[in-house]
Design a protein around this motif. Structure first.
Motif: not given
Length: 390
Positions: A235, A238-239, A241-246, A373, A377
């Motif tokens: 978890k 994934l959080t 990775i989401a921060k990396q994308i943003v 991405i 993931c």
């Protein structure tokens, strides 16, 4: 201890040789340029003419035949330097240059035979051959193509002059002033540069280096920062990775528009479309930072040599046209370089009047980003080593 120290000293020259070897490999493409199958269109619009003794005559057909045969004879079993592509008319050839299909065009006008026949009359008119060089495809290739096509027309000029002098000897020394003036260079050569590069000739490759280094720096900063973000659970990963994308998306907007502003305002490249350039640079940066982040997520800091080698081997190749590279570098290095799509996209916007749109460079960069991405993931499935606490 002395033996260990001696072995370390012996490693120094070996490592130095390896470094020299790697940097030498980087220089091979530029030092060993070998043009192969360079696509050049040949347009013969010569209408020919009827002659009393020989019937229908078409000098343009003879030139086309001579050029293509000479190319095949020189190459033997090797790939020819030029791949001549017969095109029906100049308009079609110009459209092909705009679509980056041809590096140049050799064009014979409709009145070529008539004017060549007039060379043996008291009032000669110099026949013309038009050369078109597609400068926007590659500045270095354009110089080589210009030399090649100029050399071909010069040879035609030489052969025509020889035939005219032989004919004049048979008729006797009775040349008019007009004939004597035109015999030195009977064929007029007109060179035209299309899709000109102007001050932007080096801009695509010049913008690549800061963008690529900025992508590496941004990805490293995010990677180091997110490594400290709590326990390594699926978890949390994934959080992260989401921060990396943003974060990468925000950085991409800043870098893309910032680099476009620097190129236009400080470097003086005079961008033809600032917004399109900025949006494309934004996409490229976002794609690259996602790709580099995916490498770091899986390999860690050990992935840095891959990124450095991409820069060292990629930068010299990006300045060359694929048809001018050694086969190995074209098929096994250049074809795998993700940054070549950045160069292709910038070239289309700078030299061919294209705007930021869904084309091959754009779609490829988008898919690189999406694939990165997905790879990032999937790293949640990677086993991790938990630190033991006392």
């Amino acid at each position: 201890m002395d033996g260990v120290k001696n072995r370390k000293w012996m490693l120094a020259p070996i490592l130095a040789l390896i470094v020299v070897f790697i940097f030498s490999l980087v220089q091979i493409p530029a030092a060993k340029q070998t043009p192969k199958n360079v696509p050049i269109a040949i347009v013969n619009e010569d209408a020919g003419m009827n002659t009393p003794n020989n019937g229908q005559m078409n000098a343009g057909d003879m030139i086309v035949k001579m050029i293509t045969q000479a190319t095949n004879e020189k190459t033997d079993d090797k790939a020819p330097t030029v791949q001549w592509i017969t095109v029906s008319n100049l308009e079609t050839a110009q459209k092909g240059m705009l679509e980056q299909e041809y590096y140049g065009v050799l064009m014979i006008p409709s009145d070529y035979t008539v004017k060549q026949a007039s060379l043996q009359t008291p009032t000669p008119s110099s026949p013309e051959i038009n050369i078109y060089v597609n400068q926007g495809m590659n500045a270095m290739a354009a110089n080589t193509v210009t030399q090649m096509l100029n050399g071909i027309v010069d040879n035609i000029n030489k052969e025509t002059r020889t035939k005219l002098l032989e004919a004049a000897k048979q008729k006797g020394p009775s040349l008019t002033i007009e004939q004597a003036a035109i015999f030195g260079a009977p064929i007029t050569k007109n060179v035209h540069y299309v899709n000109q590069t102007g001050t932007l000739a080096s801009a695509p490759t010049a913008l690549f280096q800061p963008l690529w280094m900025g992508s590496i720096a941004g990805a490293l900063l995010m990677w180091f920062g997110l490594r400290k973000a709590g326990p390594s659970t699926p978890k949390n990963r994934l959080t992260a990775i989401a921060k990396q994308i943003v974060t990468g998306a925000i950085a991409a907007i800043v870098v893309g528009f910032g680099l476009a502003w620097i190129a236009d305002g400080i470097l003086g490249y005079d961008l033809p479309d600032f917004t399109s350039t900025a949006l494309f640079l934004t996409l490229a940066y976002f794609s690259f930072i996602l790709m580099i982040s995916a490498i770091l997520t899986w390999i860690g800091i050990a992935g840095m040599p891959i990124l450095v080698l991409l820069l060292f081997f990629g930068a010299p190749l990006l300045a060359l046209a694929p048809e001018f590279m050694p086969t190995f570098y074209r098929d096994w290095v250049y074809s795998w370089l993700p940054m070549r799509f950045l160069i292709d996209g910038l070239r289309e916007m700078f030299f061919f009047g294209k705007e930021f749109s869904w084309n091959q460079p754009t779609s490829t960069l988008v898919w690189i980003g999406i694939g990165s991405i997905v790879v990032s993931c999937l790293s949640i499935l990677k086993p991790t080593t938990q630190k033991k606490t006392a």
